[in-house]
Scaffold this active site. Sequence first.
Site, PDB file in Angstrom:
ATOM      1  N   ARG A 104       0.860  -1.172   0.000  1.00  0.00           N
ATOM      2  CA  ARG A 104       0.000   0.000   0.000  1.00  0.00           C
ATOM      3  C   ARG A 104       0.895   1.219   0.000  1.00  0.00           C
ATOM      4  O   ARG A 104       1.680   1.424   0.918  1.00  0.00           O
ATOM      5  CB  ARG A 104      -0.848  -0.058   1.270  1.00  0.00           C
ATOM      6  CG  ARG A 104      -2.063   0.767   1.243  1.00  0.00           C
ATOM      7  CD  ARG A 104      -2.924   0.481   2.438  1.00  0.00           C
ATOM      8  NE  ARG A 104      -2.357   0.963   3.683  1.00  0.00           N
ATOM      9  CZ  ARG A 104      -3.068   1.211   4.766  1.00  0.00           C
ATOM     10  NH1 ARG A 104      -4.363   0.994   4.763  1.00  0.00           N
ATOM     11  NH2 ARG A 104      -2.508   1.652   5.855  1.00  0.00           N
ATOM     12  N   THR A 108      -0.499   7.664  -1.248  1.00  0.00           N
ATOM     13  CA  THR A 108      -1.812   7.599  -1.926  1.00  0.00           C
ATOM     14  C   THR A 108      -2.733   6.557  -1.307  1.00  0.00           C
ATOM     15  O   THR A 108      -3.939   6.584  -1.551  1.00  0.00           O
ATOM     16  CB  THR A 108      -1.621   7.214  -3.405  1.00  0.00           C
ATOM     17  OG1 THR A 108      -1.101   5.875  -3.446  1.00  0.00           O
ATOM     18  CG2 THR A 108      -0.646   8.145  -4.104  1.00  0.00           C
ATOM     19  N   ASP A 203       4.970  -5.593   9.552  1.00  0.00           N
ATOM     20  CA  ASP A 203       6.101  -5.212  10.405  1.00  0.00           C
ATOM     21  C   ASP A 203       6.172  -6.070  11.655  1.00  0.00           C
ATOM     22  O   ASP A 203       7.261  -6.460  12.095  1.00  0.00           O
ATOM     23  CB  ASP A 203       5.994  -3.728  10.787  1.00  0.00           C
ATOM     24  CG  ASP A 203       6.334  -2.811   9.620  1.00  0.00           C
ATOM     25  OD1 ASP A 203       6.940  -3.294   8.645  1.00  0.00           O
ATOM     26  OD2 ASP A 203       5.979  -1.621   9.684  1.00  0.00           O
TER      27      ASP A 203
HETATM   28  O1  LIG Z   1      -6.965  -2.711   3.029  1.00  0.00           O
HETATM   29  P1  LIG Z   1      -5.748  -1.878   2.745  1.00  0.00           P
HETATM   30  O2  LIG Z   1      -5.950  -0.431   3.087  1.00  0.00           O
HETATM   31  O3  LIG Z   1      -5.220  -2.083   1.376  1.00  0.00           O
HETATM   32  O4  LIG Z   1      -4.633  -2.336   3.795  1.00  0.00           O
HETATM   33  C1  LIG Z   1      -4.377  -3.666   4.078  1.00  0.00           C
HETATM   34  C2  LIG Z   1      -3.042  -4.059   3.535  1.00  0.00           C
HETATM   35  O5  LIG Z   1      -2.016  -3.359   4.232  1.00  0.00           O
HETATM   36  C3  LIG Z   1      -1.055  -4.302   4.703  1.00  0.00           C
HETATM   37  O6  LIG Z   1      -0.083  -4.519   3.738  1.00  0.00           O
HETATM   38  P2  LIG Z   1       1.141  -3.506   3.521  1.00  0.00           P
HETATM   39  O7  LIG Z   1       0.856  -2.540   2.438  1.00  0.00           O
HETATM   40  O8  LIG Z   1       1.548  -2.918   4.848  1.00  0.00           O
HETATM   41  O9  LIG Z   1       2.270  -4.456   2.969  1.00  0.00           O
HETATM   42  P3  LIG Z   1       3.058  -5.596   3.772  1.00  0.00           P
HETATM   43  O10 LIG Z   1       2.103  -6.736   3.980  1.00  0.00           O
HETATM   44  O11 LIG Z   1       4.175  -5.923   2.835  1.00  0.00           O
HETATM   45  O12 LIG Z   1       3.534  -5.001   5.075  1.00  0.00           O
HETATM   46  C4  LIG Z   1      -1.883  -5.550   4.932  1.00  0.00           C
HETATM   47  O13 LIG Z   1      -1.109  -6.700   4.979  1.00  0.00           O
HETATM   48  C5  LIG Z   1      -2.839  -5.532   3.768  1.00  0.00           C
HETATM   49  O14 LIG Z   1      -2.328  -6.143   2.617  1.00  0.00           O
HETATM   50  O1  LIG Z   2      -4.228  -1.488  10.463  1.00  0.00           O
HETATM   51  C1  LIG Z   2      -3.607  -1.834   9.445  1.00  0.00           C
HETATM   52  C2  LIG Z   2      -3.939  -1.370   8.160  1.00  0.00           C
HETATM   53  C3  LIG Z   2      -3.224  -1.808   7.088  1.00  0.00           C
HETATM   54  N1  LIG Z   2      -2.212  -2.659   7.277  1.00  0.00           N
HETATM   55  C4  LIG Z   2      -1.876  -3.127   8.506  1.00  0.00           C
HETATM   56  O2  LIG Z   2      -0.939  -3.935   8.644  1.00  0.00           O
HETATM   57  N2  LIG Z   2      -2.581  -2.683   9.562  1.00  0.00           N
HETATM   58 MG   LIG Z   3       2.641  -3.618   6.236  1.00  0.00          MG
END
Ligand SMILES: O=P(O)(O)OC[C@H]1O[C@H](OP(=O)(O)OP(=O)(O)O)[C@H](O)[C@@H]1O
Ligand SMILES: O=c1cc[nH]c(=O)[nH]1
Ligand SMILES: [Mg+2]
Length: 209
Positions: A104, A108, A203
Amino acid sequence: MNKVFELNHPLIQHKLTLIRDKNTGAKEFRELIKEVSMLMAYEVTRELPLEDVEVETPICVMKGKAIAGRKLAIVPILRAGLGMVDGFLSLLPAAKVGHVGLYRDPETLNPVEYYCKLPSDVPERDLLVLDPMLATGGSARAAIRFIKNRGARNIKLISIISCPEGIAAVHSEHPDVDIFVAAIDEKLNDHAYIVPGLGDAGDRLFGTK
Ligand SMILES: O=P(O)(O)OC[C@H]1O[C@H](OP(=O)(O)OP(=O)(O)O)[C@H](O)[C@@H]1O
Ligand SMILES: O=c1cc[nH]c(=O)[nH]1
Ligand SMILES: [Mg+2]
């Protein structure tokens, strides 16, 4: 219209509270995500069709039950979805595993795709898309769009923590996809984190903060 199933088994709810605790370290966090995922897999597969099979016990032959040849695949959304894979595979060892890489964009909040590798027979499989967090829903919507573009039809989404915004977003683009969650939290904060949530799942799983 798709349905939302809130899985409120006491073991899921108990472990979820431990997962949310900010004092839970990475090792325990990973173990708990795996355990909750396994319990969710048990609930999600409740409706799998059965067929009669003959089995010979040490006493006699009888008709037993077996899963009726259903082909499944699980599709974790990288990275955090990886934490749910072992729990699902422990109950569904024959399932294939596809991967969709998305992050994400912090400015944006739009999902950016960086990887997609699915089993070649994806149109014939029931797909279980895994991501512990359903926040704005942007990532889940995009991941489901990518796998539909590759022919997938029968899709379920499994998220540990969700919120009304994320559920509505998936509903609006993918009315055919049922959603299974362990919690529907209150809202999103100004940075689109789920409140109360558990913080950043990726994380916390991988120790990157
Ligand atoms: O519903 P959304 O608003 O799209 O958010 C949810 C997303 O955010 C996090 O991923 P992140 O972008 O942090 O990537 P990561 O899993 O690599 O940490 C989580 O694992 C989801 O995939
Ligand atoms: O709360 C949140 C939202 C998006 N991604 C996460 O890991 N946690
Ligand atoms: Mg993440």
